[in-house]
Design an enzyme around this catalytic site. Structure first.
Site, PDB file in Angstrom:
ATOM      1  N   CYS A 131      29.984  36.730  28.561  1.00 43.45           N
ATOM      2  CA  CYS A 131      30.713  37.790  27.875  1.00 43.45           C
ATOM      3  C   CYS A 131      30.541  39.100  28.636  1.00 43.45           C
ATOM      4  CB  CYS A 131      30.237  37.971  26.436  1.00 43.45           C
ATOM      5  SG  CYS A 131      31.177  39.265  25.606  1.00 43.45           S
ATOM      6  N   GLY A 218      44.971  36.907  30.042  1.00 42.53           N
ATOM      7  CA  GLY A 218      46.429  36.819  30.019  1.00 42.53           C
ATOM      8  C   GLY A 218      46.967  36.170  31.284  1.00 42.53           C
ATOM      9  N   GLY A 244      42.259  30.444  31.121  1.00 39.63           N
ATOM     10  CA  GLY A 244      42.539  31.663  31.861  1.00 39.63           C
ATOM     11  C   GLY A 244      44.037  31.812  32.049  1.00 39.63           C
TER      12      GLY A 244
END
Lengths: 303, 249
Positions: A131, A218, A244
């Site tokens: 993260c 994105g 991804g």
């Protein structure tokens, strides 16, 4: 009849589509929109030992073909996840889920995995050592092979369920980290987490997100994810859950050709809440177009 | 919440940077004034959340301010264009909570949702005062529309060019009211909150990812625990608001 089934460490999924952690909550927001039991599975909201509010807002920034988030692992903590979220999830999802866990120390990780270990609806653990939105932890474990190995061993020691390690792309050599996880007993690799990114607001001349930087996801990151999955597939013998920038059935097939056994869909859920349903419905058509009968046959086919 | 295709039937400027758009499509997901819709715009990754000004059985009116590329693209869209919209987002205002003499307060682009609130309150037989705050005369819009509903309208301008000089709180102190509903920039909401002990419902703005509760992008802390501005908001009641909404940082 096309065969969409895939197998993750002995766990058979009806199809490879898994909404990614942090974009799907515990499923019930989406269950209001469509029957989420069509999914292969889903990866629930990243869970930590203690409750976390996460980072200050704004936490979101728009990018070309993607977005930045700096949510920072907001979750009610593992006790409340077990007591409140999982019972609600069970009402709308009858398959096994991917349990995404995070921590700030090796003990945090093993504590959370051990707490969740008795939950029957968990198919595999997805241990997030990547993260980018938390300090003193998270990605710190995913940027060195030694630390990745420590977390892997600690989690493996407290569960019999398969342990997949979710890797960060924000490293010099992702292959070395994947190998360290495999050598430490990881059952699989989950990759990639978001890329550390940033936007600046021209009016305020300051970073858009309050935490200054955040995770970029994105369609823009799809080629990066694909390249890394391709590299790791060459280096390890354990399955890879790829993710991804995936937003179409074609993307899913491309990622499986690179080496993914299953494929997660993340940011696309936030823009089109029906995207996973649409991809699952579209997969047979795209398989027909590219003369694929059995999806599991194409895993790593590009090598 | 429902996803649907909505057709633009009108899109026109009200001031230099405020536009009104009327959309035709399924309005059944809307249940309360103050809810919002989330509009997909070609070339933009994220949707643009815009509050609903007014709606009927087949039409939604939104009023938006051009602040970036997304809203700029919206301002150039012609009638007849179809838009992919998530409709019926957020909680909206609870008009059941209103007293006999509610005041609705809007600041700048916070004015539009207050039109729907005022309309619903008047339909319930309430005597509604509308305080609409702007910077200056040329930024004023929708004054006549609030008057046509039957509201007692008070305009404030920061430069004093029209109405009461100053902020919406300057008009509030000259108003008799039982409770308030408000939408506007956060400093305005905070000033209102501090200016009165009467119960209020306040609509907040936040940068959103999804707009329907999935991403936790717009969370805030409240007396009743963490809430998502897009899902359990955007309207919070005065007694639950913690102004340091991110106290954990």
């Amino acid at each position: 009849m096309k065969d969409l089934k895939v197998n993750l460490s002995g766990w058979e999924l009806d199809n490879p589509i898994i909404p990614a952690s942090g974009t799907y909550g515990f499923g019930y927001e989406f269950a209001d929109l469509y029957d989420i039991n069509i999914l292969g599975s889903f990866s629930f909201k990243g869970t930590t030992k203690e409750a976390r509010f996460g980072n200050p807002t704004p936490r979101i920034a728009e990018c070309y073909s993607g977005m930045i988030n700096s949510v920072g692992l907001q979750n009610p903590g593992v006790e409340k996840v077990i007591a409140e979220e999982l019972p609600k999830m069970r009402k709308v999802f009858c398959k096994k889920v991917v349990a995404n866990v995070s921590g700030f120390s090796v003990d945090d990780y093993s504590y959370t995995v051990e707490k969740l270990n008795n939950e029957e609806d968990i198919g595999i653990f997805e241990v997030n050592i990547s993260c980018p939105n938390v300090h003193n932890g998270g990605m710190a474990f995913g940027t060195s092979p030694e630390n990745a190995a420590l977390v892997t061993k600690a989690c493996k020691a407290v569960t019999d369920k398969p342990v997949y390690i979710k890797l960060s792309p924000n490293v010099t050599d992702i292959v070395a980290i994947a190998k360290a996880c495999e050598e430490s007993g990881a059952d699989g690799i989950s990759m990639i987490n978001t890329l550390l990114g940033m936007r600046i607001d021209l009016r305020t001349k300051k970073p858009v997100v309050a935490n200054k930087m955040g995770g970029f996801s994105g369609p823009a990151i799809f080629p990066v994810a694909l390249r890394m999955i391709y590299q790791v597939y060459e280096a390890v013998n354990i399955p890879i859950i790829g993710m991804g920038g995936v937003s179409t059935a074609e993307d899913v097939i491309e990622m499986m050709l690179a080496g993914a056994t299953a494929v997660q869909v993340g940011a696309a859920n936030l823009v089109n809440p029906y995207v996973c349903r649409d991809i699952i419905n579209d997969l047979p058509r795209v398989m027909e177009k590219y003369k694929i009968e059995k999806l599991s046959d194409i895993i790593g086919g590009a090598h | 919440m429902k996803q649907g295709i909505y057709t633009i039937i009108e899109n026109k400027p009200l001031t230099s940077d405020i536009f009104l758009m009327r959309l035709q499509g399924d309005t059944s997901p809307l249940t309360n004034p103050g809810q919002f819709i989330n509009i997909a715009i070609e070339g933009m990754f994220l949707r643009r959340p815009i509050s609903v000004c007014d709606y009927n059985e087949k039409e939604i009116t939104i009023i938006y301010k051009v602040v970036g590329k997304g809203t700029e693209a919206m301002s150039k869209m012609a009638a007849g264009k179809n838009l992919d919209v998530l409709c019926g987002l957020g909680n909206g205002f609870n008009t059941e909570r209103a007293g006999e003499k509610p005041v609705v307060v809007g600041g700048g682009v916070g004015v539009p949702p207050m039109y729907g609130v005022a309309k619903a309150l008047i339909e319930k037989g309430k005597k509604v005062t509308a305080i609409l705050g702007f910077n200056t005369e040329k930024e004023i819009f929708y004054k006549e529309e609030f008057e046509a509903l039957g509201c007692d309208v008070k305009i404030t301008t920061v430069d004093g060019s029209v109405g009461i000089k100053g902020f919406v709180t300057n008009a509030l102190s000259q108003t008799e009211y039982t409770d308030y509903c408000a939408c506007g920039p956060e400093p305005m909401l905070k000033a209102l909150y501090n200016a009165t002990d009467k119960p209020g419902q306040l609509s907040f703005e936040e940068r959103m990812g999804c707009g329907f509760g999935a991403c936790m992008g717009c969370s805030c802390k409240t007396v009743y625990g963490n809430k998502r501005i897009c899902k359990e908001g955007p309207v919070l009641v005065s007694e639950e608001i913690l102004w340091d909404k991110e106290a954990s940082k």
